[in-house]
Design a protein around this motif. Structure first.
Motif, mmCIF file in Angstrom:
data_model
loop_
_atom_site.group_PDB
_atom_site.id
_atom_site.type_symbol
_atom_site.label_atom_id
_atom_site.label_comp_id
_atom_site.label_asym_id
_atom_site.label_seq_id
_atom_site.Cartn_x
_atom_site.Cartn_y
_atom_site.Cartn_z
ATOM 1 N N GLY A 133 0.784 -1.228 0.000
ATOM 2 C CA GLY A 133 0.000 0.000 0.000
ATOM 3 C C GLY A 133 0.814 1.275 0.000
ATOM 4 N N GLY A 134 2.085 1.199 0.290
ATOM 5 C CA GLY A 134 2.966 2.355 0.143
ATOM 6 C C GLY A 134 2.885 3.400 1.222
ATOM 7 N N GLY A 135 2.318 3.067 2.379
ATOM 8 C CA GLY A 135 2.196 4.045 3.442
ATOM 9 C C GLY A 135 3.505 4.642 3.902
ATOM 10 N N ASP A 136 4.581 3.888 3.783
ATOM 11 C CA ASP A 136 5.877 4.394 4.233
ATOM 12 C C ASP A 136 6.848 4.607 3.067
ATOM 13 O OD1 ASP A 136 6.115 1.722 3.718
ATOM 14 O OD2 ASP A 136 7.080 1.211 5.605
ATOM 15 N N TRP A 137 6.316 4.894 1.896
ATOM 16 C CA TRP A 137 7.116 5.152 0.701
ATOM 17 C C TRP A 137 8.169 6.233 0.972
ATOM 18 C CZ3 TRP A 137 8.007 3.705 -4.343
ATOM 19 C CH2 TRP A 137 8.544 4.660 -5.206
ATOM 20 N N GLY A 138 7.760 7.354 1.536
ATOM 21 C CA GLY A 138 8.672 8.478 1.779
ATOM 22 C C GLY A 138 9.824 8.106 2.698
ATOM 23 N N GLU A 139 9.522 7.371 3.755
ATOM 24 C CA GLU A 139 10.554 6.938 4.692
ATOM 25 C C GLU A 139 11.532 5.970 4.017
ATOM 26 O OE1 GLU A 139 10.610 4.000 8.496
ATOM 27 O OE2 GLU A 139 9.089 5.599 8.533
ATOM 28 N N ARG A 140 11.001 5.042 3.261
ATOM 29 C CA ARG A 140 11.858 4.069 2.568
ATOM 30 C C ARG A 140 12.682 4.742 1.471
ATOM 31 N NH1 ARG A 140 8.060 -1.376 2.312
ATOM 32 N NH2 ARG A 140 7.586 -1.384 4.531
ATOM 33 N N LEU A 141 12.113 5.736 0.822
ATOM 34 C CA LEU A 141 12.849 6.496 -0.190
ATOM 35 C C LEU A 141 13.999 7.254 0.453
ATOM 36 C CD1 LEU A 141 13.176 7.524 -3.095
ATOM 37 C CD2 LEU A 141 11.463 9.289 -2.556
ATOM 38 N N ALA A 142 13.761 7.861 1.605
ATOM 39 C CA ALA A 142 14.818 8.589 2.321
ATOM 40 C C ALA A 142 15.957 7.637 2.706
ATOM 41 C CB ALA A 142 14.251 9.277 3.556
ATOM 42 N N GLN A 143 15.612 6.429 3.128
ATOM 43 C CA GLN A 143 16.639 5.439 3.469
ATOM 44 C C GLN A 143 17.458 5.062 2.249
ATOM 45 O OE1 GLN A 143 14.299 2.302 5.173
ATOM 46 N NE2 GLN A 143 14.210 3.262 7.199
ATOM 47 N N ALA A 144 16.799 4.862 1.116
ATOM 48 C CA ALA A 144 17.512 4.515 -0.118
ATOM 49 C C ALA A 144 18.442 5.647 -0.530
ATOM 50 C CB ALA A 144 16.523 4.203 -1.238
ATOM 51 N N ARG A 145 17.944 6.869 -0.473
ATOM 52 C CA ARG A 145 18.791 8.018 -0.815
ATOM 53 C C ARG A 145 19.993 8.099 0.103
ATOM 54 N NH1 ARG A 145 13.726 12.001 -1.629
ATOM 55 N NH2 ARG A 145 13.514 11.804 -3.901
ATOM 56 N N GLY A 146 19.771 7.873 1.398
ATOM 57 C CA GLY A 146 20.875 7.894 2.358
ATOM 58 C C GLY A 146 21.917 6.835 2.064
ATOM 59 N N SER A 147 21.466 5.668 1.639
ATOM 60 C CA SER A 147 22.395 4.579 1.309
ATOM 61 C C SER A 147 23.221 4.879 0.068
ATOM 62 C CB SER A 147 21.624 3.282 1.058
ATOM 63 O OG SER A 147 20.979 2.862 2.213
ATOM 64 N N LEU A 148 22.684 5.712 -0.804
ATOM 65 C CA LEU A 148 23.357 5.994 -2.079
ATOM 66 C C LEU A 148 24.067 7.343 -2.097
ATOM 67 C CD1 LEU A 148 20.540 4.631 -4.373
ATOM 68 C CD2 LEU A 148 22.759 3.568 -3.922
ATOM 69 N N ASP A 149 24.121 8.024 -0.952
ATOM 70 C CA ASP A 149 24.746 9.342 -0.902
ATOM 71 C C ASP A 149 26.263 9.316 -1.007
ATOM 72 O OD1 ASP A 149 22.630 11.023 -0.904
ATOM 73 O OD2 ASP A 149 22.554 11.297 1.271
ATOM 74 N N GLY A 150 26.882 8.160 -0.897
ATOM 75 C CA GLY A 150 28.335 8.085 -0.883
ATOM 76 C C GLY A 150 29.003 8.229 -2.235
ATOM 77 N N ALA A 151 28.251 8.493 -3.286
ATOM 78 C CA ALA A 151 28.849 8.596 -4.624
ATOM 79 C C ALA A 151 29.698 9.853 -4.741
ATOM 80 C CB ALA A 151 27.759 8.609 -5.679
ATOM 81 N N ASP A 152 30.628 9.814 -5.642
ATOM 82 C CA ASP A 152 31.516 10.945 -5.900
ATOM 83 C C ASP A 152 30.845 11.879 -6.906
ATOM 84 O OD1 ASP A 152 33.525 12.696 -6.554
ATOM 85 O OD2 ASP A 152 34.935 11.174 -7.251
ATOM 86 N N PRO A 153 30.366 13.073 -6.457
ATOM 87 C CA PRO A 153 29.674 13.979 -7.372
ATOM 88 C C PRO A 153 30.546 14.436 -8.535
ATOM 89 C CG PRO A 153 29.567 14.795 -5.100
ATOM 90 C CD PRO A 153 30.445 13.574 -5.115
ATOM 91 N N GLU A 154 31.853 14.536 -8.318
ATOM 92 C CA GLU A 154 32.735 14.946 -9.412
ATOM 93 C C GLU A 154 32.809 13.861 -10.477
ATOM 94 O OE1 GLU A 154 36.542 16.452 -8.211
ATOM 95 O OE2 GLU A 154 35.641 17.582 -6.565
#
Length: 185
Positions: free
Chosen positions: A47-68
């Motif tokens: 049902g996706g009730g916690d879509w936003g929370e799970r999306l934030a977790q995914a973004r946090g897990s992928l933040d380690g990339a090198d922007p350059e």
């Protein structure tokens, strides 16, 4: 039916699955673990009730990339933008815009990574004009259509098959990215 028509007719769950599947297939460019997006897939089933929370977790897990590094790699930059553009709330209107943008970005990523030439605009491919399409782009187009059809035809039960389609595409893209990296060394 063309990809554009399928997106136009899709419901909120189908649109979220479509955008998520495009992002999932592009994970090799983000350097993330294959399981990073699994909680988002699960939210589509329950049902996706916690879509936003799970999306934030995914973004946090992928933040380690090198922007350059991303700035030098257009394909990785497009994948990162897909993740950034994901709506925090799973409303039909917001997810429709995101799914459409992910579709275009994913096809463009596959075009950038395909050594075969494909000069036709991505939008024409999405509208059904497939003459002379490069193999990697053709396979991505087929996967996008399959995900939308599976969810439309089977509802939540089709999500498992949609995830399988996405996993197959991720493996293909991982092999392409690996070959490309070996060619740079």
């Amino acid at each position: 039916m063309s990809l554009v028509e399928l997106i136009a007719q899709a419901d909120e769950r189908g649109l979220a699955a479509s955008g998520l599947a495009c992002l999932d297939r592009c994970m090799p460019l983000l350097g993330g673990d294959d399981e990073v997006l699994r909680p988002l897939w699960a939210s589509l089933v329950d049902g996706g009730g916690d879509w936003g929370e799970r999306l934030a977790q995914a973004r946090g897990s992928l933040d380690g990339a090198d922007p350059e590094a991303d700035a030098e790699d257009e394909a990785a930059l497009l994948a990162r933008r897909m993740l950034a553009a994901a709506p925090d709330a799973r409303s039909a209107a917001e997810v429709r815009v995101w799914a459409d943008a992910c579709s275009v970005a994913s096809l463009q990523i596959h075009r950038l990574l395909d050594p075969a030439e494909d000069e036709a605009p991505v939008d024409s491919r999405r509208e059904g004009r497939t003459d002379g399409m490069s193999p990697l782009v053709a396979a991505e187009l087929r996967r996008q259509i399959a995900v939308l059809e599976l969810v439309a035809d089977h509802g939540p039960a089709g999500l498992r098959q949609a995830l399988d389609v996405s996993t197959e595409g991720r493996r293909v893209l991982r092999a392409v990215v690996s070959r490309r990296a070996r060619g740079r060394v």
